[in-house]
Design a protein around this motif. Structure first.
Motif, PDB file in Angstrom:
ATOM      1  N   ASP A 172       1.184   0.643   6.562  1.00  0.00           N
ATOM      2  CA  ASP A 172       2.813   0.535   6.774  1.00  0.00           C
ATOM      3  C   ASP A 172       3.363   1.137   5.429  1.00  0.00           C
ATOM      4  O   ASP A 172       2.685   0.901   4.210  1.00  0.00           O
ATOM      5  CB  ASP A 172       3.233  -1.312   6.661  1.00  0.00           C
ATOM      6  CG  ASP A 172       2.796  -1.582   7.948  1.00  0.00           C
ATOM      7  OD1 ASP A 172       2.539  -0.861   9.022  1.00  0.00           O
ATOM      8  OD2 ASP A 172       2.552  -2.878   8.148  1.00  0.00           O
ATOM      9  N   VAL A 173       4.282   1.797   5.379  1.00  0.00           N
ATOM     10  CA  VAL A 173       4.576   2.489   4.505  1.00  0.00           C
ATOM     11  C   VAL A 173       6.077   1.951   4.105  1.00  0.00           C
ATOM     12  O   VAL A 173       6.968   2.209   4.776  1.00  0.00           O
ATOM     13  CB  VAL A 173       4.981   3.988   4.281  1.00  0.00           C
ATOM     14  CG1 VAL A 173       5.239   4.650   3.268  1.00  0.00           C
ATOM     15  CG2 VAL A 173       3.254   4.531   4.595  1.00  0.00           C
ATOM     16  N   GLU A 174       6.543   1.554   2.858  1.00  0.00           N
ATOM     17  CA  GLU A 174       7.924   1.334   2.348  1.00  0.00           C
ATOM     18  C   GLU A 174       8.444   2.412   1.490  1.00  0.00           C
ATOM     19  O   GLU A 174       7.727   2.485   0.601  1.00  0.00           O
ATOM     20  CB  GLU A 174       7.969  -0.166   1.975  1.00  0.00           C
ATOM     21  CG  GLU A 174       7.616  -1.342   2.862  1.00  0.00           C
ATOM     22  CD  GLU A 174       7.626  -2.555   2.070  1.00  0.00           C
ATOM     23  OE1 GLU A 174       8.219  -3.577   2.898  1.00  0.00           O
ATOM     24  OE2 GLU A 174       7.510  -2.633   1.031  1.00  0.00           O
ATOM     25  N   ILE A 175       9.725   2.596   1.533  1.00  0.00           N
ATOM     26  CA  ILE A 175      10.371   3.652   0.737  1.00  0.00           C
ATOM     27  C   ILE A 175      11.338   2.927  -0.302  1.00  0.00           C
ATOM     28  O   ILE A 175      12.333   2.402   0.168  1.00  0.00           O
ATOM     29  CB  ILE A 175      10.962   4.718   1.668  1.00  0.00           C
ATOM     30  CG1 ILE A 175       9.829   5.297   2.659  1.00  0.00           C
ATOM     31  CG2 ILE A 175      11.449   5.964   0.742  1.00  0.00           C
ATOM     32  CD1 ILE A 175      10.225   6.229   3.676  1.00  0.00           C
ATOM     33  N   ASN A 204       5.342   4.141   9.653  1.00  0.00           N
ATOM     34  CA  ASN A 204       4.026   3.802   9.778  1.00  0.00           C
ATOM     35  C   ASN A 204       2.957   5.097   9.797  1.00  0.00           C
ATOM     36  O   ASN A 204       3.406   5.984  10.597  1.00  0.00           O
ATOM     37  CB  ASN A 204       3.734   3.194  11.373  1.00  0.00           C
ATOM     38  CG  ASN A 204       4.793   1.900  11.461  1.00  0.00           C
ATOM     39  OD1 ASN A 204       5.840   1.953  12.009  1.00  0.00           O
ATOM     40  ND2 ASN A 204       4.288   0.988  10.861  1.00  0.00           N
ATOM     41  N   PHE A 205       1.882   4.925   8.991  1.00  0.00           N
ATOM     42  CA  PHE A 205       0.808   5.749   8.830  1.00  0.00           C
ATOM     43  C   PHE A 205      -0.161   5.583   9.918  1.00  0.00           C
ATOM     44  O   PHE A 205      -0.798   4.583   9.750  1.00  0.00           O
ATOM     45  CB  PHE A 205       0.430   5.974   7.424  1.00  0.00           C
ATOM     46  CG  PHE A 205      -0.730   7.154   7.296  1.00  0.00           C
ATOM     47  CD1 PHE A 205      -0.497   8.280   7.723  1.00  0.00           C
ATOM     48  CD2 PHE A 205      -1.938   6.594   7.099  1.00  0.00           C
ATOM     49  CE1 PHE A 205      -1.575   9.359   7.320  1.00  0.00           C
ATOM     50  CE2 PHE A 205      -3.131   7.704   6.747  1.00  0.00           C
ATOM     51  CZ  PHE A 205      -2.592   8.962   7.190  1.00  0.00           C
ATOM     52  N   THR A 206      -0.045   6.428  10.881  1.00  0.00           N
ATOM     53  CA  THR A 206      -1.230   6.229  12.186  1.00  0.00           C
ATOM     54  C   THR A 206      -1.790   7.478  12.330  1.00  0.00           C
ATOM     55  O   THR A 206      -1.390   8.375  13.333  1.00  0.00           O
ATOM     56  CB  THR A 206      -0.418   5.616  13.162  1.00  0.00           C
ATOM     57  OG1 THR A 206       0.731   6.467  13.529  1.00  0.00           O
ATOM     58  CG2 THR A 206      -0.072   4.017  13.046  1.00  0.00           C
ATOM     59  N   PRO A 207      -2.802   8.104  11.636  1.00  0.00           N
ATOM     60  CA  PRO A 207      -3.357   9.086  11.813  1.00  0.00           C
ATOM     61  C   PRO A 207      -3.768   9.524  13.182  1.00  0.00           C
ATOM     62  O   PRO A 207      -4.254   8.674  13.890  1.00  0.00           O
ATOM     63  CB  PRO A 207      -4.698   9.253  10.794  1.00  0.00           C
ATOM     64  CG  PRO A 207      -4.537   7.689  10.243  1.00  0.00           C
ATOM     65  CD  PRO A 207      -3.628   7.154  10.680  1.00  0.00           C
ATOM     66  N   GLU A 208      -3.274  10.883  13.442  1.00  0.00           N
ATOM     67  CA  GLU A 208      -3.571  11.397  14.704  1.00  0.00           C
ATOM     68  C   GLU A 208      -2.684  10.899  15.838  1.00  0.00           C
ATOM     69  O   GLU A 208      -2.719  11.335  16.937  1.00  0.00           O
ATOM     70  CB  GLU A 208      -5.117  11.344  15.189  1.00  0.00           C
ATOM     71  CG  GLU A 208      -6.177  11.860  14.356  1.00  0.00           C
ATOM     72  CD  GLU A 208      -7.531  11.819  14.943  1.00  0.00           C
ATOM     73  OE1 GLU A 208      -8.051  12.939  14.935  1.00  0.00           O
ATOM     74  OE2 GLU A 208      -8.036  10.634  15.163  1.00  0.00           O
ATOM     75  N   PHE A 209      -1.646  10.075  15.513  1.00  0.00           N
ATOM     76  CA  PHE A 209      -0.728   9.412  16.612  1.00  0.00           C
ATOM     77  C   PHE A 209       0.480   9.243  16.057  1.00  0.00           C
ATOM     78  O   PHE A 209       0.946   9.413  14.668  1.00  0.00           O
ATOM     79  CB  PHE A 209      -1.244   8.134  17.101  1.00  0.00           C
ATOM     80  CG  PHE A 209      -2.765   8.011  17.699  1.00  0.00           C
ATOM     81  CD1 PHE A 209      -2.720   8.312  19.199  1.00  0.00           C
ATOM     82  CD2 PHE A 209      -3.890   7.935  17.262  1.00  0.00           C
ATOM     83  CE1 PHE A 209      -3.893   8.574  19.731  1.00  0.00           C
ATOM     84  CE2 PHE A 209      -4.998   8.296  17.707  1.00  0.00           C
ATOM     85  CZ  PHE A 209      -5.240   8.305  19.045  1.00  0.00           C
TER      86      PHE A 209
END
Length: 137
Positions: A25-28, A52-57
């Protein structure tokens, strides 16, 4: 139940599982002070946005490195400087369309660790927890 294994995740039926700590989960935040006073630290500052960092999706179909994803997020914010709290998930589950592999809703996750980053004018730098400010409540 059909199972498809990818580099970073596994699809089982209509669920997608990240179980190797690769999703986050990424907060800015707009400033180091805001990051340091974020809700995730018990502070009072709400993030400008979350991703949301969800590699490949999902929004990361072509992205497998957190640094590339953060650069993309920073540029989309349109600010010359932003700060990130990356809350790594030990494991997480998402609803997914098993036919199209389109990411749907987040089901659950278990936070594992946090990383912090500073992006300014195209340059990304990882911060340590010691770089965060002590903010009085």
């Amino acid at each position: 139940m059909t199972e498809k294994i990818f580099k970073f995740a596994t699809v089982k039926g209509d669920s997608l599982f990240f179980d190797k700590g690769d999703a986050a989960d990424v907060e800015i935040y707009e400033s180091l002070r805001d990051l340091s006073n974020g809700y995730f630290r018990g502070g009072e500052c709400e993030a400008l946005g979350t991703e949301n960092f969800t590699p490949e999706f999902g929004d990361c179909k072509e992205i497998t490195e957190i640094e590339d994803f953060l650069n993309k997020c920073a540029k989309e914010e349109g600010l010359s400087e932003v700060f990130f709290n990356v809350e790594w998930q030990r494991d997480s589950e998402w609803r997914i369309d098993p036919e199209t592999l389109e990411l749907e809703e987040f089901i659950e996750g278990s936070p594992n660790d946090n990383s912090y980053y500073h992006w300014e004018k195209g340059k990304l730098e990882e911060l340590s927890s010691g770089d965060l400010l002590e903010v009085e409540g």
